[in-house]
Design a protein around this motif. Sequence first.
Motif, short mmCIF file in Angstrom:
data_model
loop_
_atom_site.label_atom_id
_atom_site.label_comp_id
_atom_site.label_asym_id
_atom_site.label_seq_id
_atom_site.Cartn_x
_atom_site.Cartn_y
_atom_site.Cartn_z
N ALA A 83 -58.44 52.96 15.47
CA ALA A 83 -58.68 54.12 14.59
C ALA A 83 -59.11 55.33 15.41
O ALA A 83 -60.06 55.26 16.19
N ASP A 84 -58.42 56.42 15.17
CA ASP A 84 -58.74 57.70 15.82
C ASP A 84 -59.79 58.40 14.95
O ASP A 84 -59.45 59.01 13.94
N ILE A 85 -61.07 58.29 15.34
CA ILE A 85 -62.10 58.90 14.48
C ILE A 85 -62.50 60.30 14.98
O ILE A 85 -63.60 60.79 14.67
N ASP A 86 -61.62 60.92 15.75
CA ASP A 86 -61.86 62.29 16.23
C ASP A 86 -63.24 62.38 16.89
O ASP A 86 -63.52 61.63 17.80
N THR A 87 -64.08 63.28 16.42
CA THR A 87 -65.40 63.45 17.06
C THR A 87 -66.47 62.60 16.38
O THR A 87 -67.66 62.75 16.68
N PRO A 118 -65.94 70.95 13.99
CA PRO A 118 -64.65 70.32 13.77
C PRO A 118 -63.76 70.43 15.01
O PRO A 118 -63.77 71.46 15.68
N LYS A 119 -63.00 69.36 15.25
CA LYS A 119 -62.15 69.34 16.45
C LYS A 119 -60.88 70.18 16.23
O LYS A 119 -60.55 70.56 15.10
N ASP A 120 -60.20 70.42 17.33
CA ASP A 120 -58.89 71.05 17.28
C ASP A 120 -57.94 70.11 18.03
O ASP A 120 -58.40 69.31 18.86
MG MG Z 1 -56.42 62.57 17.21
#
Ligand code: MG
Length: 290
Positions: A83-87, A118-120
């Motif tokens: 799972a890609d949970i970003d930050t 929030p990520k980019d």
């Molecule tokens: Mg990603």
Amino acid sequence: MTPATPAARLRARLTPDRPAIAMAAHNPLAAKLAAEAGFDAIWGSGFELSASYAVPDANILSMDTHLAMMRAMVEVQPAPVVADIDTGFGNAVSVAYAVPRYAAAGVAAVVMEDKTFPKDSSLRPGGRQVLVPMAEFQGKIEAARLPGGPLVVARTEALIAGLGRDEALRRAEAYAEAGADAVLFHSKQKTPDEILEVCRAWSGRVPLVLVPTAYPQLSFAEVAALGKVGLIICGNHAIRAAVAAMRDTFARILAEGGLAGVEDRIASVNEIFALQGDQEMRTLEARFLR
Ligand code: MG
Ligand code: SPV
């Protein structure tokens, strides 16, 4: 004997002499097709999921949308889901609440990146690539660790942010020290030179994870030869394949003024029935419907 957890099964497959290969997916059907094709794992990609909703990969979608997708992917196919949970959807406290929910959804690993929330998107030209302090991210890694829970893959965006090889390596060591099970170095250089240099300099303390989207000329065999990488992620190839196929089919139907011309170029309705689990439903019908 207790069955191995998804995390234990994935850990056993992070073999640097023959790295596991994960394919990205944006829905359970894509995950099922990737598992059928023989991929070792499914990449629960934020980029793919965002694209499938036609919104930017910048924490526009909620954690719940991503989590529901991961659970649905786990349900319909056997490969471990990464799972890609970003930050981590906020700070270390957010992570401490998020990861048990991903564990309950049955994922084998979470990948968390050291950017600010929030990520980019890392691949976006001119994107915001600001990293959190190293110690703060160590706290997030510690918050992500659960006994018997998903593997924690710490992803450093130091190369993406232009901070260079030494900072990438310094962060990776600190993240392994904090308990990360693997480290992902991400690079968007168009040649593999930068990533190869970093991989060669890596101490080998934990296995590495690569996402060679920007440098596709690097073959899986060349990655295996490094002896450091446990997992290669094909980052967005399901959604890109789907977009190309849909565009082609849609244009052809309108250009040809009918459906006949695409019939042999697309999956049959029976193929879709099979992917929907029609056989299982027939078994249930025979047993229970009266
Ligand atoms: Mg990603
Ligand atoms: C994703 O697929 O969501 C990723 C990989 O995080 S990348 O888009 O290259 O950042």
